[in-house]
Design a protein around this motif. Structure first.
Motif, PDB file in Angstrom:
ATOM      1  N   TRP A   1      -8.322  -1.273  -5.053  1.00 27.41           N
ATOM      2  CA  TRP A   1      -8.105  -0.030  -5.800  1.00 27.41           C
ATOM      3  C   TRP A   1      -8.209  -0.263  -7.306  1.00 27.41           C
TER       4      TRP A   1
ATOM      5  N   LEU B   1       0.916   4.218  -2.904  1.00 32.55           N
ATOM      6  CA  LEU B   1       0.636   5.614  -2.556  1.00 32.55           C
ATOM      7  C   LEU B   1       1.818   6.507  -2.893  1.00 32.55           C
TER       8      LEU B   1
ATOM      9  N   ASN C   1      -8.137   7.511  -7.502  1.00 36.06           N
ATOM     10  CA  ASN C   1      -9.137   7.334  -6.446  1.00 36.06           C
ATOM     11  C   ASN C   1      -8.787   6.096  -5.622  1.00 36.06           C
ATOM     12  N   TRP C   2      -7.669   6.207  -4.910  1.00 33.20           N
ATOM     13  CA  TRP C   2      -7.211   5.110  -4.068  1.00 33.20           C
ATOM     14  C   TRP C   2      -7.467   5.492  -2.608  1.00 33.20           C
ATOM     15  N   THR C   3      -8.676   5.307  -2.143  1.00 34.38           N
ATOM     16  CA  THR C   3      -9.057   5.758  -0.799  1.00 34.38           C
ATOM     17  C   THR C   3      -9.466   4.621   0.126  1.00 34.38           C
ATOM     18  N   ARG C   4      -9.760   3.456  -0.416  1.00 37.15           N
ATOM     19  CA  ARG C   4     -10.174   2.347   0.440  1.00 37.15           C
ATOM     20  C   ARG C   4      -8.991   1.863   1.290  1.00 37.15           C
ATOM     21  N   MET C   5      -9.319   1.161   2.355  1.00 37.16           N
ATOM     22  CA  MET C   5      -8.292   0.631   3.240  1.00 37.16           C
ATOM     23  C   MET C   5      -7.474  -0.454   2.547  1.00 37.16           C
TER      24      MET C   5
ATOM     25  N   SER D   1      -5.496  12.659 -10.277  1.00 36.50           N
ATOM     26  CA  SER D   1      -5.402  11.984  -8.987  1.00 36.50           C
ATOM     27  C   SER D   1      -6.119  10.643  -9.061  1.00 36.50           C
TER      28      SER D   1
ATOM     29  N   CYS E   1      -5.757  -1.969  -0.530  1.00 30.32           N
ATOM     30  CA  CYS E   1      -5.278  -1.539  -1.851  1.00 30.32           C
ATOM     31  C   CYS E   1      -5.614  -2.551  -2.937  1.00 30.32           C
TER      32      CYS E   1
ATOM     33  N   SER F   1       0.824  -1.204   0.000  1.00 29.55           N
ATOM     34  CA  SER F   1       0.000   0.000   0.000  1.00 29.55           C
ATOM     35  C   SER F   1       0.860   1.256   0.000  1.00 29.55           C
TER      36      SER F   1
END
Length: 744
Positions: free
Chosen positions: A60, A39, A51-55, A49, A57, A35
């Motif tokens: 994603w 990032l 959209n990698w926001t979930r816990m 950007s 990866c 992860s």
């Protein structure tokens, strides 16, 4: 105390689903290092950007993990990715040690690939696709750190330098290798396959700067199916061992400098479906047993130096769909060749050879034919009605032959409902324009986009049935004997954007309606037209001296133009000319056009060529022409123009010949500078005006000084000779001595 629950199959089913979901979430959850690396990669991007926001990866976009939660696939193709610092993010992606598929193609990534360990850490990498980016530098030696790499695609970047053979020696499992459209140079690496067990199936080196000979070694590529190396600087003859690669299906090496003959050993390649050798220097005859290539679908040998006749075995290539032998030295009676056996044929191009005979009737048995080009040969006779059986025929070029009866040909061809390109230039020499009662019931050519009857010497007027060609885009009627005036309806054709009527006998004025052609007036209308691709390239030369022939695969790139030069057109240039804002070329030279150059011509902001020479134009060159920023060719020579050539434009960079023949024209680049003859000084409106007047005063003063000095000197010398006898005797003695020396 345990209590047994009653068994229920539905409850057990849902329990299993719930348990599987929990276990799946647990198993696929990616580790913190994975992860963090992803990032870190996202932070190197300036846009867009991710959209990698979930816990997790593994959830994603573009990420795939294995059962242990380790990232195996990174697929971010066509996301518009750009880098902040301009360097490929090797440090972050290099930590994804279990990555097997890396696809960042069709983005705007730049910089060079890190040679210091990025690929060394990706020991499990199988597929690498970085195509269609802005990457540069040399190919890293560590690109294949293990035997796992199978597919490498680096095409359409800015890589340069050499590709070493060591890369292929390391990549034992490589099957596909694409580096097309870069700037790689030196030799194509060899050996690529050092043993017959090599797995390579596809090699694409096309559109680079590779040079030298094609070395031996391809014969060891026992599984090679596709070899492409077109559009390079390769030379020499084909290596003999290429005919040992018997699994090969496509050989495409066009636009190089290969020479020598095509060996008859090529028939060993029985799986060959595409043979593309065009635009080289191959010579000799076609392989006599070429018919053994029974799977051949595409044969492109045009633009070489091949000679001799067509081998009869060619008729055994019954799967042929495209046959192009144009621009060679082939000969023979084409009507004796039985094309009916090539039932799959879609495109036939024999342009610019030495074939003789009549148009082969057997060709009309090829019901799938979409394009026929037999131009620039020595064919004769008339067009046969059987051609209308070719329901899909779209492209027909028969120019440069000795055909007769153009009226009959047009009456037949109007039955070919799908015809879009009809080129009959420099044939039917000296006949009458097909018109009158022969075409009275005209209802054909409804899909015609190009009509070329150039250089036929046809007599008569522009036929009225042309007005029904609502899809016509290019009309070329130059070098004929067309009389009468330009019809007003010509300006109503909704798709027409190129007109060539040069070198005819046309009289009358330029109709205002010609200035309202929708495709030259409205950018919105022009943008809505789908020109599409032509079945065969359309060859055209710009009608200027020493112009090279240009090739157009689509009319999207054909320049909008109007050529009316070398006629007897009179009257003024209509002010409505300013409506033609999309026009690139306007040639009205060698006519009898009079009046002023209209100021509205400055509205033609896309104009590149303007020729108004050899007319009767008067007045000044409009100063507003300084706004024509794309104007690269301009000629107003031999008119009656006057005044100063507009300053501050590219006009000053033109040759003097563009303005000669106008005695009253002045200013740069002409030598006769503009002068002011005002007797008194006046305040100028700008510093440029002051400079011009000062220059004029200085020149005038210089002239006065020269004349005055000459007069004083002449009076002084002559007066002395008249008054002083000794000077006079010495002077005449000197003249006698000079005269004697000149007689020696």
């Amino acid at each position: 105390m345990l209590v047994a629950l009653p068994y229920h199959p539905i409850a057990q089913y849902f329990l299993l689903i719930l348990l599987g979901s929990i276990l799946s979430t647990y198993v696929h959850a990616c580790g913190s290092s994975e992860s963090t690396s992803l990032l870190s990669f996202a932070l190197t991007l300036s846009s867009p950007s991710l959209n990698w926001t979930r816990m997790d990866c593994c959830q994603w976009e573009g990420i795939t993990c294995d059962v242990a939660g380790r990232v195996t696939h990174l697929h971010l193709s066509s996301k518009g990715l750009r880098l902040k610092g301009g360097n490929f993010p090797s440090s972050s992606l290099g930590n994804l040690t279990h990555l097997t598929h890396l696809n960042l193609s069709h983005n705007s990534l730049s910089g060079s690939l890190d040679q210091a360990g990025f690929f060394l850490s990706l020991g499990r990498l199988e597929v690498l696709d970085l195509s269609f980016n802005l990457l540069s530098g040399e190919l890293p030696g560590s690109l294949s750190p293990s035997n796992n790499i199978r597919i490498v695609d680096l095409s359409s970047n800015r890589f340069h330098g050499a590709i070493t053979s060591s890369f292929f020696q390391q990549a034992k499992n490589l099957t596909r290798f694409y580096v097309m459209n870069n700037s790689f140079s030196n030799y194509i690496p060899s050996p690529i396959c050092d043993r017959s067990s090599s797995l390579i199936r596809l090699l694409d080196f096309s559109y680079n700067k590779f040079g030298g000979n094609l070395s031996r070694g391809l014969g060891n590529c026992s599984k090679l199916e596709v070899f492409r190396a077109g559009y390079n600087n390769l030379s020499g003859s084909l290596p003999e061992d290429i005919y040992d690669a018997t699994a090969i299906e496509e050989i495409a090496i066009p636009a190089n400098s290969f020479y020598g003959g095509i060996s008859n050993r090529i028939v060993n390649l029985t799986n060959l479906t595409i043979l593309d050798l065009y635009f080289n220097h191959f010579s000799g005859m076609l392989p006599i047993d070429i018919g053994k290539l029974s799977k051949l679908k595409v044969l492109l040998l045009h633009s070489n130096n091949l000679k001799g006749s067509l081998p009869p075995s060619l008729l055994n290539c019954t799967n042929l769909m495209e046959l192009n032998l144009g621009f060679n030295l082939l000969k023979g009676d084409i009507s004796a060749f039985n094309f009916s056996r090539l039932s799959q044929l879609r495109k036939l191009d024999f342009v610019s050879n030495r074939f003789t005979g009549i148009l082969p009737i057997s060709l009309y048995s090829c019901k799938s034919l979409r394009a026929i080009r037999l131009s620039l040969n020595n064919l004769e006779g008339q067009l046969q009605p059987e051609i209308v059986s070719l329901k899909y025929l779209s492209f027909l070029s028969l120019s440069g032959n000795r055909l007769t009866n153009i009226t009959g040909a047009m009456n037949i061809l109007k039955g070919c409902r799908n015809l879009t390109v009809l080129i009959l230039s420099t044939t039917f020499i000296g006949e009458e324009m097909p018109d009158g009662h022969h075409m009275a019931d005209f209802d054909g050519f409804q899909n015609l986009r190009i009509l070329a009857l150039h250089g036929c010497g046809l007599a008569g007027q522009i036929p009225i049935w042309f007005s029904k060609l609502k899809k016509l885009e290019i009309l070329d009627m130059g070098y004929n004997r067309i009389t009468g005036s330009i019809p007003t309806w010509l300006g109503t054709l909704p798709m027409l954007f190129s007109i060539n009527l040069r070198s005819n006998l046309i009289s009358g004025e330029i109709p205002k309606e010609l200035c309202t052609l929708p495709m030259l007036v409205s950018e919105q209308i022009a943008a809505q037209v789908d020109h599409g691709y032509l079945e065969l390239p359309f060859f055209a030369s710009q009608p200027v001296p020493d112009a090279s022939i240009l090739q157009y695969n689509s009319l999207s790139y054909y320049p909008p133009s109007i050529f009316l030069n070398n006629n007897s057109i009179s009257g003024n240039i209509p002010t409505e000319i300013g409506y033609l804002q999309l026009l690139h070329t306007l040639d009205l030279s060698a006519n009898q056009v009079s009046g002023n150059i209209p100021d509205q011509i400055s509205n033609l902001r896309n104009l590149e060529t303007l020729d108004l020479s050899v007319n009767h134009l008067s007045g000044e060159i409009p100063p507003s022409m300084t706004s024509l920023n794309f104007l690269s060719s301009f000629n107003v020579s031999y008119n009656n123009l006057e005044g100063e050539i507009p300053k501050g434009t590219q006009l000053q960079g033109l040759n003097v010949s563009a303005f000669e023949g106008n005695p009253k024209l002045c200013g740069s680049p002409l030598l006769n500078l503009c002068q002011s003859f005002n007797g008194t000084d006046s305040d100028s409106d700008s510093d440029d005006d002051d400079d011009d007047k000062n220059d004029g005063n200085q020149i005038l003063g210089l002239h006065i000084s020269v004349v005055l000095g000459f007069t004083i000197g002449l009076v002084g010398v002559c007066g002395s000779l008249l008054l002083i006898k000794t000077w006079r005797d010495a002077y005449f003695k000197l003249l006698n001595n000079v005269q004697d020396r000149l007689k020696c």
